[in-house]
Design a protein around this motif. Structure first.
Motif, PDB file in Angstrom:
ATOM      1  N   ARG A 279      11.288 -57.747   0.628  1.00 30.05           N
ATOM      2  CA  ARG A 279      11.851 -56.710  -0.242  1.00 30.05           C
ATOM      3  C   ARG A 279      12.016 -57.261  -1.657  1.00 30.05           C
ATOM      4  NH1 ARG A 279      17.339 -53.081   0.322  1.00 30.05           N
ATOM      5  NH2 ARG A 279      16.892 -51.774  -1.465  1.00 30.05           N
ATOM      6  N   ALA A 280      11.343 -56.642  -2.594  1.00 30.33           N
ATOM      7  CA  ALA A 280      11.409 -57.096  -3.981  1.00 30.33           C
ATOM      8  C   ALA A 280      12.519 -56.368  -4.711  1.00 30.33           C
ATOM      9  CB  ALA A 280      10.076 -56.846  -4.657  1.00 30.33           C
ATOM     10  N   GLU A 281      13.080 -57.053  -5.705  1.00 23.92           N
ATOM     11  CA  GLU A 281      14.174 -56.472  -6.491  1.00 23.92           C
ATOM     12  C   GLU A 281      13.648 -55.453  -7.495  1.00 23.92           C
ATOM     13  OE1 GLU A 281      17.508 -57.095  -6.865  1.00 23.92           O
ATOM     14  OE2 GLU A 281      17.668 -58.476  -5.179  1.00 23.92           O
ATOM     15  N   SER A 282      12.432 -55.692  -7.978  1.00 19.37           N
ATOM     16  CA  SER A 282      11.920 -54.836  -9.053  1.00 19.37           C
ATOM     17  C   SER A 282      10.417 -54.656  -8.870  1.00 19.37           C
ATOM     18  CB  SER A 282      12.174 -55.505 -10.402  1.00 19.37           C
ATOM     19  OG  SER A 282      11.434 -56.709 -10.463  1.00 19.37           O
ATOM     20  N   VAL A 283       9.864 -53.700  -9.600  1.00 19.39           N
ATOM     21  CA  VAL A 283       8.416 -53.455  -9.530  1.00 19.39           C
ATOM     22  C   VAL A 283       7.682 -54.699 -10.029  1.00 19.39           C
ATOM     23  CG1 VAL A 283       6.536 -52.005 -10.360  1.00 19.39           C
ATOM     24  CG2 VAL A 283       8.767 -51.006  -9.922  1.00 19.39           C
ATOM     25  N   GLN A 284       8.211 -55.299 -11.097  1.00 17.82           N
ATOM     26  CA  GLN A 284       7.573 -56.476 -11.666  1.00 17.82           C
ATOM     27  C   GLN A 284       7.497 -57.608 -10.635  1.00 17.82           C
ATOM     28  OE1 GLN A 284       5.945 -56.683 -14.335  1.00 17.82           O
ATOM     29  NE2 GLN A 284       5.545 -58.875 -14.194  1.00 17.82           N
ATOM     30  N   GLU A 285       8.620 -57.840  -9.947  1.00 17.52           N
ATOM     31  CA  GLU A 285       8.641 -58.907  -8.945  1.00 17.52           C
ATOM     32  C   GLU A 285       7.661 -58.592  -7.806  1.00 17.52           C
ATOM     33  OE1 GLU A 285      12.079 -61.639  -7.123  1.00 17.52           O
ATOM     34  OE2 GLU A 285      12.248 -59.584  -6.426  1.00 17.52           O
ATOM     35  N   ALA A 286       7.657 -57.319  -7.385  1.00 15.16           N
ATOM     36  CA  ALA A 286       6.757 -56.927  -6.291  1.00 15.16           C
ATOM     37  C   ALA A 286       5.301 -57.172  -6.680  1.00 15.16           C
ATOM     38  CB  ALA A 286       6.968 -55.456  -5.961  1.00 15.16           C
ATOM     39  N   LEU A 287       4.940 -56.817  -7.904  1.00 18.33           N
ATOM     40  CA  LEU A 287       3.548 -56.994  -8.335  1.00 18.33           C
ATOM     41  C   LEU A 287       3.196 -58.477  -8.432  1.00 18.33           C
ATOM     42  CD1 LEU A 287       3.163 -54.130 -10.970  1.00 18.33           C
ATOM     43  CD2 LEU A 287       2.342 -54.176  -8.616  1.00 18.33           C
ATOM     44  N   GLU A 288       4.152 -59.280  -8.910  1.00 22.35           N
ATOM     45  CA  GLU A 288       3.906 -60.726  -8.974  1.00 22.35           C
ATOM     46  C   GLU A 288       3.646 -61.282  -7.573  1.00 22.35           C
ATOM     47  OE1 GLU A 288       3.245 -62.696 -11.216  1.00 22.35           O
ATOM     48  OE2 GLU A 288       3.933 -61.760 -13.045  1.00 22.35           O
ATOM     49  N   TRP A 289       4.465 -60.848  -6.610  1.00 19.02           N
ATOM     50  CA  TRP A 289       4.277 -61.310  -5.227  1.00 19.02           C
ATOM     51  C   TRP A 289       2.894 -60.899  -4.724  1.00 19.02           C
ATOM     52  CZ3 TRP A 289       9.495 -59.755  -2.400  1.00 19.02           C
ATOM     53  CH2 TRP A 289      10.539 -60.534  -2.911  1.00 19.02           C
ATOM     54  N   CYS A 290       2.534 -59.642  -4.993  1.00 21.22           N
ATOM     55  CA  CYS A 290       1.239 -59.144  -4.499  1.00 21.22           C
ATOM     56  C   CYS A 290       0.099 -59.965  -5.095  1.00 21.22           C
ATOM     57  CB  CYS A 290       1.049 -57.676  -4.866  1.00 21.22           C
ATOM     58  SG  CYS A 290       2.110 -56.603  -3.909  1.00 21.22           S
ATOM     59  N   ARG A 291       0.192 -60.220  -6.384  1.00 22.20           N
ATOM     60  CA  ARG A 291      -0.882 -60.957  -7.060  1.00 22.20           C
ATOM     61  C   ARG A 291      -0.996 -62.350  -6.439  1.00 22.20           C
ATOM     62  NH1 ARG A 291      -1.358 -63.368 -12.659  1.00 22.20           N
ATOM     63  NH2 ARG A 291       0.899 -63.337 -12.698  1.00 22.20           N
ATOM     64  N   TYR A 292       0.147 -62.988  -6.260  1.00 21.00           N
ATOM     65  CA  TYR A 292       0.153 -64.341  -5.727  1.00 21.00           C
ATOM     66  C   TYR A 292      -0.328 -64.354  -4.265  1.00 21.00           C
ATOM     67  CZ  TYR A 292       1.853 -68.691  -3.792  1.00 21.00           C
ATOM     68  OH  TYR A 292       1.915 -69.879  -3.129  1.00 21.00           O
ATOM     69  N   LEU A 293       0.248 -63.479  -3.454  1.00 25.64           N
ATOM     70  CA  LEU A 293      -0.074 -63.503  -2.022  1.00 25.64           C
ATOM     71  C   LEU A 293      -1.517 -63.105  -1.746  1.00 25.64           C
ATOM     72  CD1 LEU A 293       3.235 -61.936  -0.654  1.00 25.64           C
ATOM     73  CD2 LEU A 293       2.498 -64.290  -0.353  1.00 25.64           C
ATOM     74  N   SER A 294      -2.083 -62.255  -2.624  1.00 23.62           N
ATOM     75  CA  SER A 294      -3.471 -61.850  -2.358  1.00 23.62           C
ATOM     76  C   SER A 294      -4.442 -62.966  -2.763  1.00 23.62           C
ATOM     77  CB  SER A 294      -3.810 -60.547  -3.077  1.00 23.62           C
ATOM     78  OG  SER A 294      -3.716 -60.721  -4.458  1.00 23.62           O
ATOM     79  N   ALA A 295      -3.959 -63.944  -3.546  1.00 20.32           N
ATOM     80  CA  ALA A 295      -4.868 -65.007  -3.997  1.00 20.32           C
ATOM     81  C   ALA A 295      -4.692 -66.312  -3.219  1.00 20.32           C
ATOM     82  CB  ALA A 295      -4.639 -65.263  -5.486  1.00 20.32           C
ATOM     83  N   THR A 296      -3.672 -66.397  -2.355  1.00 21.05           N
ATOM     84  CA  THR A 296      -3.433 -67.682  -1.672  1.00 21.05           C
ATOM     85  C   THR A 296      -3.292 -67.493  -0.171  1.00 21.05           C
ATOM     86  OG1 THR A 296      -1.141 -67.315  -2.289  1.00 21.05           O
ATOM     87  CG2 THR A 296      -2.263 -69.090  -3.423  1.00 21.05           C
ATOM     88  N   GLN A 297      -3.510 -68.619   0.543  1.00 20.53           N
ATOM     89  CA  GLN A 297      -3.352 -68.547   1.991  1.00 20.53           C
ATOM     90  C   GLN A 297      -2.031 -69.185   2.384  1.00 20.53           C
ATOM     91  OE1 GLN A 297      -7.112 -70.382   2.351  1.00 20.53           O
ATOM     92  NE2 GLN A 297      -7.903 -68.722   3.603  1.00 20.53           N
ATOM     93  N   LEU A 298      -1.574 -68.883   3.588  1.00 24.44           N
ATOM     94  CA  LEU A 298      -0.297 -69.436   4.030  1.00 24.44           C
ATOM     95  C   LEU A 298      -0.381 -70.945   4.144  1.00 24.44           C
ATOM     96  CD1 LEU A 298       1.273 -67.292   6.885  1.00 24.44           C
ATOM     97  CD2 LEU A 298       1.956 -67.484   4.509  1.00 24.44           C
ATOM     98  N   PRO A 299       0.675 -71.669   3.760  1.00 25.00           N
ATOM     99  CA  PRO A 299       0.669 -73.125   3.905  1.00 25.00           C
ATOM    100  C   PRO A 299       0.855 -73.510   5.380  1.00 25.00           C
ATOM    101  CG  PRO A 299       2.800 -72.382   3.117  1.00 25.00           C
ATOM    102  CD  PRO A 299       1.933 -71.162   3.221  1.00 25.00           C
ATOM    103  N   SER A 300       0.795 -74.827   5.660  1.00 24.45           N
ATOM    104  CA  SER A 300       0.994 -75.246   7.048  1.00 24.45           C
ATOM    105  C   SER A 300       2.432 -75.707   7.281  1.00 24.45           C
ATOM    106  CB  SER A 300       0.016 -76.367   7.393  1.00 24.45           C
ATOM    107  OG  SER A 300       0.222 -77.435   6.495  1.00 24.45           O
ATOM    108  N   GLY A 301       3.267 -75.645   6.261  1.00 24.92           N
ATOM    109  CA  GLY A 301       4.673 -76.034   6.404  1.00 24.92           C
ATOM    110  C   GLY A 301       5.403 -75.677   5.126  1.00 24.92           C
ATOM    111  N   LEU A 302       6.646 -76.116   5.028  1.00 27.84           N
ATOM    112  CA  LEU A 302       7.481 -75.659   3.910  1.00 27.84           C
ATOM    113  C   LEU A 302       7.927 -76.790   2.972  1.00 27.84           C
ATOM    114  CD1 LEU A 302       9.780 -73.187   5.903  1.00 27.84           C
ATOM    115  CD2 LEU A 302       7.698 -72.649   4.659  1.00 27.84           C
ATOM    116  N   ASN A 303       7.496 -78.038   3.242  1.00 32.62           N
ATOM    117  CA  ASN A 303       7.938 -79.150   2.384  1.00 32.62           C
ATOM    118  C   ASN A 303       7.352 -78.993   0.994  1.00 32.62           C
ATOM    119  OD1 ASN A 303       9.314 -80.353   4.429  1.00 32.62           O
ATOM    120  ND2 ASN A 303       7.639 -81.757   4.986  1.00 32.62           N
TER     121      ASN A 303
END
Ligand code: ACO
Length: 703
Positions: free
Chosen positions: A276-300
């Motif tokens: 859940r994004a706080e704002s349209v701007q944040e949501a679009l940033e997430w979309c841009r980032y998530l559509s260009a990258t793959q999930l990592p193998s951990g969180l470190n």
């Protein structure tokens, strides 16, 4: 009648536009212009009773004159004429209608909207809208909207309840280099809603991320089911307006639909793994980032920086967005020692200091890339004279590619003057995640981690216990016959008994003499409570007395309660006084369940007793749930450490709280007539000593 496959809405072989107009500037003109101009791969049929031409296409006077079967008909004529047009579409067996026209439930005419939807359903047609700007589907280059043209095709699908915002998002995504696989305006959601669209978008390969703008939810339980499936396959980002109380009222009147309370919406979205994004701007940033990258193998995560200050800011941001910083100091030292000057730091953030040249900066990023225990990197850079803008952008480009190959996220945040600004713009155009602000970068990584956590959480089957709802329903029926929307104390007790929960032993005294006899038989100390359908919150009016140790105190107590209740309301109806076995002190929690208008049965946990309204330390989830999800609800509250035991206190029996929650959840799911059920307090004793429900309140749904 059978519903057509939703795929025809997104991949039609043809489209008719009812209300096509040859007059530029009219919505019926723009829609045809967009369909033709965007290069729709199928056939377009402009329909206008006056005939004529539009953009080289001959207008057809009536949809029924078309020989082919029609997959989609856009309807863009005044509301009053829509029903008759839908009748014609029904005769033509059109599969999907997208009704652009306004003037239905959003202005109070729910009846006409329902009449149209009914007609469509009876004839095997489905409706998108009414009150929409249309829809776009990249797969067949279909832009059946009256929004902008030249939509950039890509991987983000947008489902929006707001028309104006949706149209603006088409423009905004283009500016931010976000490509769209689809954008769908759902408007009044007379028939098709988010869940229907998700069912298609989940399976559609081009769609990597789904972004939804929601104002109100009508069929929440179904949406939850579909969202759970969707987030297993791809990230779903939600922006929901109506967060503030004022906003919620505005949203409800704007759309004519019901917005669930924000706390519940928030909890349910998290439970579904939705971001859940706080704002349209944040949501679009997430979309841009998530559509260009793959999930990592951990969180470190490791922060590499040439500036101490931004490193500290990034550390704060990591705490805010729940991004864990890798903290094996020995390991970090071994990895980064050779590239960090003595006055820098190899503790995370890795501070290379302002003297770091491009060579050292790249080396540090390569070392992080090579270390299998480092899963993500935040690369911060403050403009210095040690690296030119060209060197910096070359370095970012090549490092990003190497990280991409290894499926490790690297996010850059760079600061500086005009040249740095230009570098950010250029790299963003290449879909490389470079940010002006560390918080923006970390917010994107946080969203990705949140999705990662959801993906890797164990799927444990949902939990329920065997109960016999027949008996509970008999009790409810008796209350209904008595014209009550709530259960009396003994009825509530009987409902709990059915799920194996036993309230303290008690009886109802109708006279002072009864009270003493009952107290004697239960054994002292006892509690006395008024029984009255006029009083819901008994302790507020002095209708409850504790610690009555002997006969004399019971005699006094009886009179005191009668006096207090009459002071509250002189003509109050007192059915009796309940005498209850007194439970030893423990920690008081509250277990609640309610039937939410949007999401159906919801379970609640919180710090209980008389402070519940003040503390508001509660957590919610939609049912069904499993024990581990219930446990995480308990952990989520601020008062959780109290259950673990603070200042030398013993740990409380958390396992038994979970069991009570399973039981309350089972009752709520099995008995749709129960609107609200609340055990308050549930007395929690030390671990191994169990719990005891002290009081229960059950409200029924309106019938
Ligand atoms: N079949 C085919 N064509 C028809 C029919 C019919 N049954 N009835 C009328 N037409 C023709 C008309 O003759 C006209 O063509 P013309 O220009 O050649 O004369 C054309 O269809 C359109 O009809 P008009 O009566 O001119 O209607 P107009 O274009 O003014 O308005 C519209 C229609 C746009 C649907 C309007 O009623 C409306 O609802 N506007 C709001 C749309 C909107 O905002 N939707 C929500 C979007 S989300 C957001 O907020 C951005």
């Amino acid at each position: 009648m059978n519903k057509p496959d939703i795929k025809y809405l997104f991949e039609p072989k043809n489209i008719a536009v009812i209300g096509a107009s040859s007059r530029p500037g009219k919505i019926g003109y723009t829609i045809v212009e967009n369909i033709v101009g965007e290069g729709f791969t199928g056939t377009v049929y402009p329909i206008n009773p006056g005939g004529g031409e539009i953009l080289g296409l001959t207008m057809i006077r009536d949809i029924e004159l078309i020989e082919e079967d029609i997959d989609v008909a856009v309807i863009s004529i005044p509301a009053a004429a829509v029903y008759d047009a839908v009748v014609k579409c029904a005769r033509k067996h059109v599969k999907f209608l997208t009704i652009i026209s306004s003037g239905f439930s959003e202005v109070g005419d729910l009846e006409e909207e329902r009449r149209i939807v009914r007609l469509a359903r009876e004839n095997g047609m489905r409706i998108l809208g009414p009150n929409i700007f249309g829809h776009y589907s990249a797969r067949v280059s279909l832009n059946a909207t009256f929004g902008p043209r030249n939509i950039r095709a890509g991987n983000v699908a947008i489902v929006t309840q707001s028309g104006a915002l949706g149209i603006a998002m088409i423009g905004k995504t283009a500016v931010q280099n976000i490509g769209l696989s689809a954008i769908i305006s759902v408007g009044n959601k007379g028939d098709i809603d988010e869940a229907d669209l998700l069912e298609y978008l989940i399976k559609q390969d081009e769609t990597k991320i789904i972004l939804m703008y929601i104002e109100g939810i009508q069929q929440g339980e179904r949406l939850v089911r579909v969202l759970k499936l969707a987030t297993r396959v791809k990230p779903v980002v939600v922006i929901k307006s109506g967060r503030s109380k004022r906003g919620a009222v505005a949203a409800a009147s704007h759309t004519g639909s019901l917005a669930g309370t924000d706390e519940i919406f928030d909890a349910v979205m998290r439970q579904c793994g939705v971001l859940r994004a706080e704002s349209v701007q944040e949501a679009l940033e997430w979309c841009r980032y998530l559509s260009a990258t793959q999930l990592p193998s951990g969180l470190n995560t490791v922060i590499v920086t040439n500036g101490g200050g931004v490193g500290v800011m990034a550390t704060d941001a990591c705490e805010k967005y729940n991004v864990p910083l890798f903290s094996d100091h020995g390991r970090l030292q071994a990895t980064f020692e050779s590239v960090t000057p003595g006055f820098g730091s190899t503790k995370n953030p890795i501070d290379l200091t302002g003297q770091a040249s491009g060579v050292e900066y790249r080396l540090a990023l390569e070392k992080a890339l090579a270390d299998p225990d480092i899963h993500a990197v935040l690369a911060l850079y403050c403009e210095t004279s040690m690296m030119s803008a060209d060197q910096l952008s070359d370095l970012i480009r090549s490092v990003y590619q190497e990280y991409k190959l290894k499926r490790k996220p690297v996010l850059f945040s760079i600061f500086g003057g005009v040249i740095t600004e230009q570098t950010i713009t250029d790299l963003n155009r290449e879909a490389i995640p470079v940010y002006r602000d560390v918080y923006e970068a970390v917010s994107c990584l946080g969203a990705q981690f949140s999705y990662y956590r959801h993906q890797t959480a164990n799927a444990v089957p949902e939990t329920a216990i065997p109960i016999n709802p027949g008996l509970i329903n008999e009790i409810i029926l008796a209350a209904r016959k008595d014209n009550r929307q709530f259960l009396l104390a003994d009825e509530g007790q009987a409902v709990l008994n059915e799920a194996g929960l036993v309230l303290p032993k008690s009886g109802i005294a109708r006279s002072i003499h009864d009270a003493v006899t009952l107290a004697d038989s239960l054994g002292y100390p006892v509690v006395m409570k008024v029984v009255s359908r006029d009083i819901l919150h008994k302790s507020d009016v002095g209708g409850v007395l504790l610690d009555l140790e002997n006969r004399e105190e019971v005699l006094d107590g009886y009179q005191t309660i009668i006096h207090n209740c009459k002071a509250f309301r002189p003509n109050v109806l007192i059915e009796g006084i309940e005498i209850v076995e007194q439970i030893p002190p423990g920690m008081e929690v509250i277990i609640g369940g309610r039937r939410d208008r949007a999401f159906g049965p919801i379970l609640m946990f919180g710090l209980g007793g008389i402070y519940v309204e003040v503390m508001k330390d509660v957590s919610f989830r939609a049912l069904p749930l499993n024990r581990s999800q219930i446990r995480s609800m308990i952990k989520e509250t601020r008062s959780y450490p109290l259950l673990l035991g603070v200042r030398g206190e013993a740990r409380k029996d958390i396992d038994e709280i979970v069991e009570v929650m399973v039981k309350v959840g089972t009752i709520l799911e099995a008995c749709p007539d129960i609107a609200d059920i609340e055990i308050n307090p549930l007395m929690v004793f030390e671990q191994g000593q169990g719990v005891k429900p002290v009081d229960v309140r059950i409200m029924l749904t309106e019938n």
